[in-house]
Write a protein that holds these residues in place. Structure first.
Motif, short mmCIF file in Angstrom:
data_model
loop_
_atom_site.label_atom_id
_atom_site.label_comp_id
_atom_site.label_asym_id
_atom_site.label_seq_id
_atom_site.Cartn_x
_atom_site.Cartn_y
_atom_site.Cartn_z
N ALA A 1 0.84 -1.20 0.00
CA ALA A 1 0.00 0.00 0.00
C ALA A 1 0.87 1.25 0.00
N ASP A 2 1.89 1.28 0.83
CA ASP A 2 2.80 2.43 0.89
C ASP A 2 3.54 2.61 -0.43
N ALA A 3 4.05 1.51 -1.00
CA ALA A 3 4.81 1.59 -2.25
C ALA A 3 3.94 2.04 -3.42
N ALA A 4 2.67 1.67 -3.39
CA ALA A 4 1.76 2.02 -4.49
C ALA A 4 1.05 3.35 -4.26
N GLY A 5 1.17 3.90 -3.06
CA GLY A 5 0.52 5.17 -2.78
C GLY A 5 -0.98 5.08 -2.57
N VAL A 6 -1.43 3.93 -2.04
CA VAL A 6 -2.85 3.76 -1.72
C VAL A 6 -2.97 3.44 -0.24
N SER A 7 -4.17 3.57 0.27
CA SER A 7 -4.36 3.29 1.70
C SER A 7 -4.39 1.78 1.95
N ASN A 8 -3.97 1.42 3.14
CA ASN A 8 -3.98 0.02 3.54
C ASN A 8 -5.39 -0.58 3.47
N PRO A 9 -6.42 0.10 4.02
CA PRO A 9 -7.79 -0.47 3.94
C PRO A 9 -8.28 -0.62 2.49
N TYR A 10 -7.94 0.34 1.63
CA TYR A 10 -8.38 0.27 0.24
C TYR A 10 -7.75 -0.94 -0.46
N LEU A 11 -6.44 -1.15 -0.25
CA LEU A 11 -5.78 -2.31 -0.85
C LEU A 11 -6.38 -3.60 -0.32
N SER A 12 -6.68 -3.64 0.96
CA SER A 12 -7.30 -4.82 1.55
C SER A 12 -8.65 -5.11 0.88
N GLN B 1 -0.16 1.82 -10.56
CA GLN B 1 0.66 2.05 -9.37
C GLN B 1 0.99 0.72 -8.68
N LEU B 2 -0.01 -0.16 -8.59
CA LEU B 2 0.22 -1.46 -7.96
C LEU B 2 1.20 -2.30 -8.78
N ALA B 3 1.05 -2.27 -10.10
CA ALA B 3 1.97 -3.02 -10.97
C ALA B 3 3.40 -2.53 -10.80
N LYS B 4 3.56 -1.23 -10.75
CA LYS B 4 4.90 -0.66 -10.57
C LYS B 4 5.49 -1.09 -9.23
N ALA B 5 4.69 -1.04 -8.19
CA ALA B 5 5.17 -1.43 -6.86
C ALA B 5 5.51 -2.92 -6.80
N LEU B 6 4.75 -3.73 -7.55
CA LEU B 6 4.99 -5.17 -7.56
C LEU B 6 6.04 -5.58 -8.61
N ARG B 7 6.43 -4.61 -9.44
CA ARG B 7 7.39 -4.85 -10.52
C ARG B 7 6.89 -5.91 -11.49
N ILE B 8 5.62 -5.75 -11.87
CA ILE B 8 5.03 -6.61 -12.89
C ILE B 8 4.40 -5.73 -13.96
N SER B 9 4.01 -6.33 -15.05
CA SER B 9 3.40 -5.60 -16.15
C SER B 9 2.01 -5.08 -15.76
N ALA B 10 1.78 -3.81 -16.06
CA ALA B 10 0.45 -3.26 -15.80
C ALA B 10 -0.58 -3.96 -16.68
N GLU B 11 -0.18 -4.37 -17.87
CA GLU B 11 -1.12 -5.08 -18.76
C GLU B 11 -1.63 -6.35 -18.09
N THR B 12 -0.78 -7.02 -17.35
CA THR B 12 -1.19 -8.23 -16.64
C THR B 12 -2.33 -7.92 -15.68
N LEU B 13 -2.21 -6.82 -14.95
CA LEU B 13 -3.28 -6.44 -14.02
C LEU B 13 -4.51 -5.97 -14.78
N TYR B 14 -4.32 -5.27 -15.90
CA TYR B 14 -5.46 -4.81 -16.70
C TYR B 14 -6.26 -6.01 -17.21
N VAL B 15 -5.57 -7.07 -17.61
CA VAL B 15 -6.25 -8.28 -18.07
C VAL B 15 -7.01 -8.91 -16.91
N GLN B 16 -6.36 -9.03 -15.76
CA GLN B 16 -7.00 -9.62 -14.58
C GLN B 16 -8.25 -8.84 -14.17
N ALA B 17 -8.19 -7.51 -14.34
CA ALA B 17 -9.31 -6.65 -13.94
C ALA B 17 -10.39 -6.57 -15.02
N GLY B 18 -10.12 -7.14 -16.21
CA GLY B 18 -11.10 -7.10 -17.28
C GLY B 18 -11.07 -5.82 -18.09
#
Length: 148
Positions: A28-39, A55-72
């Motif tokens: 949450a800190d690395a991505a700049g979002v609140s802990n409750p929101y990430l939860s 922001q989450l992809a960058k913090a996790l060091r993965i492709s944002a496209e991967t998360l975009y696909v997961q999110a639909g």
């Protein structure tokens, strides 16, 4: 709070976070979002925006496209046709979200103009062997590829 059918994204994020050996608070800190929101995202109660996913992809060091696909947000691509370019655009830290979306739209319009859809398949109906429609062919007079 009712689930928004984003459980797969939440499960995927949780697995990526654990693989990266990050606590919920650290991510949450690395991505700049609140802990409750990430939860809430991980539990499938919230659907994050494309910007938050970036922001989450960058913090996790993965492709944002991967998360975009997961999110639909993006359809999963078959093969790698064009994925490298899209991934490069989506993960470029020097571009803001609006700039990334504009570049992706331009890129897709060029691919369509050249007879390739976002799925990498030939969409030209003209029957040209090069896969391009007549609109994209230029003559010598207009500075096209046959100009000398």
């Amino acid at each position: 709070m009712a689930s928004l059918n984003v459980g797969n994204l939440g499960e995927f994020l949780r697995e990526q976070r654990r693989t990266a050996q990050l606590s919920l608070r650290q991510l949450a800190d690395a991505a700049g979002v609140s802990n409750p929101y990430l939860s809430q995202i991980e539990r499938g109660l919230r659907k994050p925006s494309a910007e938050i996913l970036q922001q989450l992809a960058k913090a996790l060091r993965i492709s944002a496209e991967t998360l975009y696909v997961q999110a639909g947000i993006l359809d999963e691509r078959r093969g790698l046709d064009g994925v490298e370019v899209q991934t490069a655009i989506l993960t470029d830290p020097a571009l803001n979200e609006r700039q990334k979306q504009v570049l992706l739209q331009i890129y897709e319009s060029f691919r369509k103009e050249n007879g390739l859809g976002s799925d990498g398949k030939d969409t030209a109906a003209s029957g040209h062997e090069d896969g391009r429609g007549t609109d994209s062919l230029k003559t010598e007079a207009d500075g096209g590829p046959h100009a000398t």
